[in-house]
Scaffold this active site. Structure first.
Site: not given
Ligand SMILES: [Zn+2]
Ligand SMILES: [Zn+2]
Length: 674
Positions: A359, A388, A406, A408, A410, A493, A539
């Site tokens: 992000c 992580r 991910q 991912d 945004h 979420k 996200h």
């Molecule tokens: Zn994010």
């Protein structure tokens, strides 16, 4: 004799003598042959032995319900500890909870216990169950507890931690054995006949690697013989599908100790699956107006100070990297690790972090230009790799790892756009799930709980966003539930939970509305009113990570991937040396048509070749003999061994490309003979 009025499950009421037990009432309602393991009294779980002195409602808790099986599991954990301590008197029981599929108990001083020792313990459990021992609840004072558990430091630690000074607790006693517990439990060990011990592993006391190592024994319990049988066969099936095993057999990925635990090496066959999936997802992202971005794997500590990831989430991250010159300077000054860490936390020296999230990088792309309401929504997508720090005990195959990519993205949106964009995110997931034949899935909408003080952002905004999530979930005709208290502090979420073909649920990724980061990074856009406004961020990584998603898919398909995803789609096998040339021609034609093909024109017999190639689960094998060579045909062999012979090669190629392009979930060019 005073009477109490008891409300029964059907809504009627009955009078009973005060002092009756909950169990007696359950028998009165359900008859002697009931399948209940405890009672629900005024909505809370009670033992059958609970004495009722005033008006209340009573209902049996069946061993087939979620609540009931939980009680059975927890009771079986007690039985396990009783059996273990009978056989190994030095073993010290620590904790033994019910878990999703069964139960476990952790023991100290039970070293060298292995799978081969399970049988004797299980036998002892059956013996105790058959003896029909009554399970009693006993109230104890703090002093009594101190005496009873004096030789078990683990239980003493729990007593010290959990009990307020001067307060007692309860134990559950069965025969000579007892355990510290709040219950409820089954009233007799006879309810625990259908129990099976499954495995042994190690664990740390309180999950803390610096504490004592314990022996963990896992087991399964079911209310009936039949349900135990079906659970055991589901476990067998799950073992066969285990992605760690199949990943190795099919050569899909590798983990190498020298590279690092939890760091996945995608071998060519696994990488092919991942590439196909990423291309498929990207194609749909493009259609939905996403823009692809790329960002580096590290970022400055200051970036994560702004985002809040550092120092607050340090425990779940790799330690920061210090700039080279600074490192040399500090080393010369004799700086210790502790001092270094403190300086970094305090912000006295700069460093870099392996990114735990994409992000902040995407936010910097947003803020690299002045944005107006006309630009929104902006949707930045990246298959972004993050790192992580998972405890080594938690790492498992592709589903719990330390580095992962991910799916991912945004989205930077105006408040009015939240609903539409959340909807778009869910639609995308639907398309992908359907293509993969994962038609059993649900979404959980995580909302605030009543304690609203812990959330950032104004209450009205939250309501708007929560409504948007609810509306999106309900508009698509999918199974969804509201989960109060499951929102993050920065926004509501949506979680995706998919059920695989053998009924296991996998939590994949999320869609998350966020009011916090735009604030922290002071993001802005110019509205139609000419004023500056704050965008909202969404996200979304609906499949979680490519590692996790592929791990789940390996198990879902049991390694038998759809033709479009199969690492090698066609294996061409020749019967004798007379077909070598024809085999090479066929393989070349398939390859130039974009098909992933492997040719075996070696000397082995066709039977042996089939056995050798079957383990890679190609969508089809083509068997080439004299007839095929003469007539320019192929014989198609499906995974189950069914064949379709004498097919003109061009016809086959057309059908194959059709199956690949339409992403058929199950290869079906060979009609089933059943
Ligand atoms: Zn994010
Ligand atoms: Zn217990």
């Amino acid at each position: 004799m005073s009477m109490i009025s008891v409300t029964l499950p059907d809504g009627s009421t009955n009078e009973y003598a005060a002092g009756i037990t909950a169990g007696e009432i359950v028998i009165d309602i359900e008859g002697q042959k009931h399948d209940c393991v405890a009672a629900m009294v005024d909505g809370s779980e009670k033992d059958f032995s609970a004495i009722l002195e005033s008006d209340c409602s009573v209902e049996g808790i069946s061993g087939f319900t979620d609540d009931g099986i939980h009680i059975l599991r927890h009771s079986a954990a007690h039985l396990l500890a009783q059996a273990v301590t009978l056989i190994y008197p030095d073993a010290k029981p620590t904790i033994g909870p019910a878990i999703e599929r069964g139960f476990y108990y952790d023991f100290a001083d039970l070293d060298d216990f292995g799978e081969s020792d399970l049988k004797a313990v299980q036998k002892k459990m059956h013996e105790l169950a058959r003896r029909n021992v009554t399970v009693e609840r006993v109230e104890c004072s703090e002093d009594e507890l101190g005496e009873m558990f004096a030789d078990n430091p683990y239980k003493m630690e729990i007593i010290k931690d959990k009990l307020e000074d001067g307060h007692g607790s309860t134990i559950y006693r069965q025969g000579d054995w007892y355990d510290l517990c709040l219950g409820p439990h089954v009233h007799s060990t006879s309810k625990l006949m259908h129990v099976r011990l499954t495995s042994v592993s190690s664990a740390f006391w309180r999950g803390d690697q610096s504490r004592e190592q314990l022996t963990r024994i896992y087991g399964i319990v079911e209310p009936t013989k039949e349900s135990l049988k079906s659970t055991m066969s589901a476990i067998e099936e799950a073992k066969k599908r285990d992605h760690r095993k199949l990943g190795k057999d099919l050569q899909l990925f590798h983990v190498d100790e020298e590279v690092g635990q939890g760091l996945i090496l995608w071998t060519p066959r696994g990488a092919t699956i991942r590439t196909c999936l990423q291309n498929f997802i990207s194609e749909h992202l493009t259609r939905q107006g996403y823009q692809q971005v790329y960002t580096p794997h590290i970022g400055k500590l200051d970036l994560y100070r702004t985002s809040g990831h550092f120092p607050y989430y340090q425990d779940s991250q790799y330690p920061p990297l210090v700039e080279k010159d600074m490192m040399i300077k500090l080393a010369n000054e004799g700086c210790t690790c502790g001092e270094l860490a403190n300086m970094m936390t305090a912000g006295d020296i700069e460093g870099y972090m392996l990114k735990p999230m994409n992000c902040p990088h995407h936010i910097k792309i947003y803020s690299s230009q002045a944005r107006s309401y006309r630009d929104l929504p902006l949707r930045f997508a990246e298959f972004g790799t993050v790192y992580r720090w998972e405890q080594s005990g938690e790492i498992s195959g592709m589903t719990r790892v330390r580095g992962f990519t991910q799916d991912d993205a945004h989205l930077f949106v105006t408040e009015n756009q939240i609903a539409g964009e959340v909807l778009g995110c869910i639609e995308l997931v639907q398309v992908i799930f359907e293509a993969l034949g994962m038609d059993d899935y649900r979404v959980r909408v995580g909302l605030r709980d009543s304690d609203s003080s812990k959330y950032v952002g104004e209450s009205e905004k939250w309501e708007l966003a929560e409504d948007a999530c609810r509306a999106a979930a309900s508009s698509l005709g999918i199974n969804w539930s509201e989960e109060p208290g499951e929102a993050a502090f920065y926004g509501p979420k949506i979680d995706f939970v998919v059920k695989d073909v053998i009924g296991r649920e996998w939590q994949l990724g999320t869609v998350q509305v966020d009011y916090n980061l735009p604030e922290r990074f002071d993001l802005q856009y110019k509205g139609s009113d000419g004023e500056m406004h704050r965008p909202v961020m969404i996200h979304r990584a609906p499949f979680g990570s490519m590692e996790r998603f592929c791990g789940v898919l390996i198990e879902h398909f049991a390694g038998k991937f759809p033709t479009w995803l199969a690492p090698t789609q066609i294996h061409v096998l020749t019967i004798s040396e007379k077909q070598v040339q024809y085999g090479q021609d066929i393989a070349a034609k398939l390859k130039s048509a974009g098909v992933r093909v492997e040719l075996d024109d070696g000397d082995h017999t066709i039977g042996k070749k089939i056995r050798m190639h079957r383990k890679f689960q190609p969508a089809y094998m083509l068997i080439l003999g004299d007839d095929e060579t003469t007539n320019n045909t192929v014989s198609i062999r499906a995974r189950n061994g069914d064949q379709r012979a004498g097919i003109d090669f061009e016809t086959f190629l057309d059908e194959l490309l059709g199956e690949i392009n339409s992403k058929v979930a199950v290869p079906s060019l060979v009609p089933s003979e059943e």
